[in-house]
Design an enzyme around this catalytic site. Structure first.
Site, short mmCIF file in Angstrom:
data_model
loop_
_atom_site.label_atom_id
_atom_site.label_comp_id
_atom_site.label_asym_id
_atom_site.label_seq_id
_atom_site.Cartn_x
_atom_site.Cartn_y
_atom_site.Cartn_z
N CYS A 154 3.23 2.98 -21.57
CA CYS A 154 2.08 3.88 -21.44
C CYS A 154 1.46 3.62 -20.08
O CYS A 154 1.02 2.50 -19.80
CB CYS A 154 1.06 3.62 -22.55
SG CYS A 154 -0.51 4.49 -22.34
N CYS A 165 2.30 10.11 -16.19
CA CYS A 165 1.72 10.12 -17.53
C CYS A 165 2.88 10.18 -18.50
O CYS A 165 3.83 10.96 -18.29
CB CYS A 165 0.78 11.30 -17.72
SG CYS A 165 0.23 11.50 -19.43
#
Length: 211
Positions: free
Chosen positions: A56, A164
């Site tokens: 992440c 992202c």
């Protein structure tokens, strides 16, 4: 390169979708996810893991706090991506960053979309027809391509980072992606992380003979 089940990498997975939203914390003062991330890391450490990975981008903003109290090392996915870019382009790299604000940090300069195109990137991620809502084509792709075109046209970027975790669901990693009349490299940090993990595991096996 595994050819049998036994040649694959041993993994312990701690999946907790209830960890507070990292972007909301950084941008809007939302609930801090550090403690939840810390407990995940401690459980993995207790399970005997030798290395930790966090797939992440946003969570990497909190890693400096975790690394103070976790004894085993993290493999940094953002650094893995930057290392691959350096290997491919060297000093010729002119990087554009497609990201949800605060989701990618690096000690080098990168071009980012202007406010209008950044909002389109955010819509591609968080919008009602964005990646988090389960969409990977249509409006979300149009929004993301628009921001990519801006970076290439305005700043002459020859490398675009999908900074992202959701963005590679919309746009594939590529060494020869056509956008705005140019050919650019598109880098997926999650894929770069996976490659780094495999190399780390293979190096450890070569050194110890233990999988």
């Amino acid at each position: 390169p595994a050819k049998t089940d036994q040649e694959h990498i041993k993994l312990v997975v701690e999946q907790n979708p209830q960890i507070p939203d990292r972007t909301a914390c950084l941008l809007n003062g939302g609930e801090d996810p550090t403690l939840a991330l810390f407990h995940c890391a401690k459980r993995l450490e207790a399970d005997g893991c030798s290395t930790l990975i966090v797939p992440c981008n946003t969570a990497h903003a909190f890693l400096p706090y975790l690394e103070r109290f976790i004894k085993i090392p993290f493999i940094n996915m953002q650094q893995a991506a930057l290392d691959e870019i350096e290997n491919k382009l060297g000093t010729r790299a002119k990087m554009g960053l497609l990201f949800s604000k605060w989701q990618f940090s690096a000690p080098i300069f990168m071009f980012v979309p202007d406010d209008v195109h950044q909002e389109r990137v955010m819509a591609a991620i968080y919008g009602p027809q964005g990646a988090k809502a389960g969409y990977t084509n249509g409006i979300c792709r149009e929004d993301l391509i628009s921001a990519a075109e801006y970076l290439v046209k305005t700043h002459g970027c020859n490398c675009l980072i999908l900074g992202c975790t959701e963005l590679p669901l919309i746009l594939d990693e590529s060494d020869d992606f056509e956008v705005a009349g140019s050919r650019v490299i598109v880098v997926d940090p999650t894929a770069a992380l996976a490659r780094k993990v495999v190399k780390t595991a293979e190096d450890a096996y070569a050194a110890t003979g233990i999988r």
